[in-house]
Design an enzyme around this catalytic site. Structure first.
Site, PDB file in Angstrom:
ATOM      1  N   HIS A 149       0.861  -1.182   0.000  1.00 34.88           N
ATOM      2  CA  HIS A 149       0.000   0.000   0.000  1.00 34.88           C
ATOM      3  C   HIS A 149       0.901   1.237   0.000  1.00 34.88           C
ATOM      4  O   HIS A 149       0.924   2.009   0.952  1.00 34.88           O
ATOM      5  CB  HIS A 149      -0.956  -0.023   1.188  1.00 34.88           C
ATOM      6  N   GLU A 194      -4.322   0.035  -5.488  1.00 32.38           N
ATOM      7  CA  GLU A 194      -4.513   1.191  -6.370  1.00 32.38           C
ATOM      8  C   GLU A 194      -3.285   1.525  -7.209  1.00 32.38           C
ATOM      9  O   GLU A 194      -2.708   2.623  -7.067  1.00 32.38           O
ATOM     10  CB  GLU A 194      -4.944   2.412  -5.552  1.00 32.38           C
ATOM     11  N   GLU A 402     -12.477  -0.480  -0.640  1.00 32.49           N
ATOM     12  CA  GLU A 402     -12.442   0.876  -0.086  1.00 32.49           C
ATOM     13  C   GLU A 402     -13.654   1.631  -0.588  1.00 32.49           C
ATOM     14  O   GLU A 402     -14.060   1.474  -1.744  1.00 32.49           O
ATOM     15  CB  GLU A 402     -11.176   1.661  -0.488  1.00 32.49           C
TER      16      GLU A 402
END
Ligand SMILES: *[C@@H]1O[C@H](CO)[C@@H](O)[C@H](O)[C@H]1NC(C)=O
Ligand SMILES: *[C@@H]1O[C@H](CO)[C@@H](O)[C@H](O)[C@H]1NC(C)=O
Ligand SMILES: *[C@@H]1O[C@H](CO)[C@@H](O)[C@H](O)[C@H]1NC(C)=O
Ligand SMILES: *[C@@H]1O[C@H](CO)[C@@H](O)[C@H](O)[C@H]1NC(C)=O
Ligand SMILES: *[C@@H]1O[C@H](CO)[C@@H](O)[C@H](O)[C@H]1NC(C)=O
Length: 498
Positions: A149, A194, A402
């Site tokens: 992350h 992401e 998320e």
């Protein structure tokens, strides 16, 4: 038949649980399936602190915040953040009070391999996370572990980071150690969080670590290397740890793209926007190769710029095979909708992803803005996007990993409560009305935390953290009270029909 619960204007009604019920229309009072898994999410750099303790190495985020305080709006750092590295038992208590059964968190690569290389192996880092996942299991909370992350070891960043193909192999080395040690307690894995935001903001706008501005080519190379890294970890898991019986995927962030008008040109632009954002990452993994519109548009514009090869790096046949099919479920991060319109072909000049995309974006006036410039509430977007992902990629199972709302510090967070209620209601419509399989949801975030370049100015937690107190005291906001009720009853309102 669909049943709506309509609560009218100026109804200051207080529910059975003592929580103010917001003025909200069309929130469904049907129950979520009993198999649905409620959860919350965080990430290592945003909550842990202890940035140099117990042998941890420096990550590119440590370097980014320390090298120039103006990188962060409030000149803060994640050096202490929520102090979760020390307060992890308290965090598990919070999860229990929230009635959630799933916790998505990330492992800090630099605690396990401080320099990113195997020689630097740090047993203390492994022990920390093994204790943590054991304690979660003991509390009957399923861990969902994100391997990466955004906190790349600084050593690897200095060797090109996500621009260097060899980083994919280093990621594989790291993933193998985590699978081996945490695998007995973990069944849900996410490789990279992401990748789009890493590439656009870390390697193109430069707003995030490592702060590079390579909007023409680095941005595409970054995508390629992250996808190779993801696929490397996926294959390691299935080749070497298949007996652990867990599921692995990549976490892709996406917006719901609504055409600005009902013109055919805007509909096509919305399609391009979708492909240049979500398809960029989902296509290679779920379908094979980059989206055709990206191949065509970046290829054409590269040629017009006089380049001999597209700035979108073509995959070799072996690489295509290696990346295709590397998923066991779909992990979707979703916050906002974006309105998309057609524009004239941007002039050819220097390469630029945003010009390659060839679309205009804005927000519709009827959508509710948050304090974050990019985040607007349009609850239907959740249903629309879930349907799109489900029909296009056929993933078998989706987790929304998320979804959340930005506020300033405030315990009475009606805006967040209404946002979550509206988005979840639309998620339930997708499940019950449209047949989309959404197995779980981890709201962003369990608690207020270090919001990257925004520092502590934007709060995403359902639980407040007092960053002025050395104790980093945690307090339930109204949204957390509501969420704990919902996670217990599978019902978004006070009373549901079965
Ligand atoms: C609420 O539901 C009604 C009846 O189906 C519909 O006409 C209206 O557009 C909905 N409102 C919102 C805000 O979704
Ligand atoms: C990529 O990383 C390797 C080490 O893993 C290093 O030897 C090489 O010089 C790097 N390449 C670039 C272009 O920095
Ligand atoms: C992994 O995915 C398979 C296929 O979708 C599913 O049957 C299984 O329950 C999943 N396991 C976990 C731990 O989620
Ligand atoms: C790419 O260029 C070719 C040849 O000029 C053209 O036919 C095609 O429409 C272009 N495609 C896109 C998506 O711009
Ligand atoms: C911090 O926690 C300790 C132990 O619970 C307590 O004694 C102390 O008063 C707290 N300090 C603050 C500033 O909240």
């Amino acid at each position: 038949m669909k049943i709506f619960l309509l609560i009218f204007l100026a109804c200051f009604c207080t529910g059975a649980f003592g929580i103010y019920i917001p003025k909200a229309t069309n929130i469904t009072n049907r129950k979520f399936p009993s198999t649905f898994i409620w959860g919350a999410a965080t990430a290592a750099y945003q909550i842990e602190g202890a940035w140099d303790e117990d042998g941890k190495g420096e990550s590119m985020w440590d370097r980014f915040v320390h090298s120039d305080p103006t990188h962060i709006d409030d000149r803060s750092t994640g050096d202490v953040a929520c102090d979760s590295y020390h307060k992890w038992q308290e965090d598990i208590e919070l999860l229990k009070q929230l009635n959630v059964k799933l916790y998505r968190f990330s492992v800090a690569w630099t605690r396990i391999l401080p320099t990113g290389y195997l020689e630097s192996f740090n047993q203390a880092g492994v022990d920390y996370y093994v204790n943590f996942v054991k304690a979660l299991r003991a509390a009957e909370i399923e861990p969902m572990v994100t391997l990466y992350h955004w906190d790349l070891p600084q050593t690897l960043s200095e060797q090109g980071g996500w621009l260097n193909d060899s980083t994919a192999d280093r990621f594989g080395d790291y993933a193998r150690i985590v699978f081996k040690n945490l695998g007995p307690y973990v069944k849900l894995w996410a490789t990279i969080n992401e990748p789009k935001t890493t590439c656009t903001q870390g390697y193109a706008s430069g707003e995030m670590a490592p702060g590079l501005k390579l909007v023409g080519d680095g941005i595409y190379q970054c995508a390629r290397v992250q996808l190779l890294a993801h696929a490397t970890a996926y294959h390691i898991y299935h080749d070497e740890f298949a007996d652990q019986g867990g599921n692995v995927t990549i976490v892709i962030d996406a917006t719901y793209n609504e055409p600005l008008t009902d013109s055919a040109a805007d509909a096509e632009a919305a399609e391009w926007e979708f492909e240049f954002n979500l398809g960029w990452y989902a296509n290679p993994v779920y379908l094979g190769d980059w989206p055709q519109i990206m191949i065509d548009r970046v290829g054409n514009r590269s040629k017009a710029e006089g380049l001999s090869q597209s700035r979108l790096p073509p995959w070799s046949k072996d690489e295509l095979e290696f990346v295709k099919g590397t998923f066991d479920y779909f992990a979707l991060n979703m916050y906002t909708a974006v309105a998309v319109n057609a524009i004239d072909e941007p002039p050819i000049g220097t390469g630029n992803y945003y010009l390659d995309k060839g679309t205009g974006t804005s927000y519709k006036p009827e959508w509710t803005p948050s304090i974050a410039g990019w985040l607007y509430s349009y609850p239907y977007g959740m249903r629309g996007l879930l349907n799109r992902v489900w029909s296009k990629y056929n993933p078998g199972s989706i987790y929304v990993t998320e979804n959340g709302w930005a506020t300033t510090e405030d315990l009475n967070d009606q805006g967040r409560l209404e946002y979550l209620q509206g988005y979840l209601s639309n998620m339930l419509d997708a499940i019950l009305e449209d047949g989309v399989v959404v197995d779980g949801y981890t709201t962003w975030s369990l608690m207020d935390n270090f919001e990257w370049a925004r520092g502590y100015t934007q709060r995403y937690g359902i639980i407040d953290v007092d960053f002025n107190s050395p104790n980093r005291t945690r307090t339930f906001k109204d949204s957390a009270k509501w969420y704990s009720q919902t996670a217990a009853t599978y019902c978004l309102v006070d009373t549901c029909v079965d």
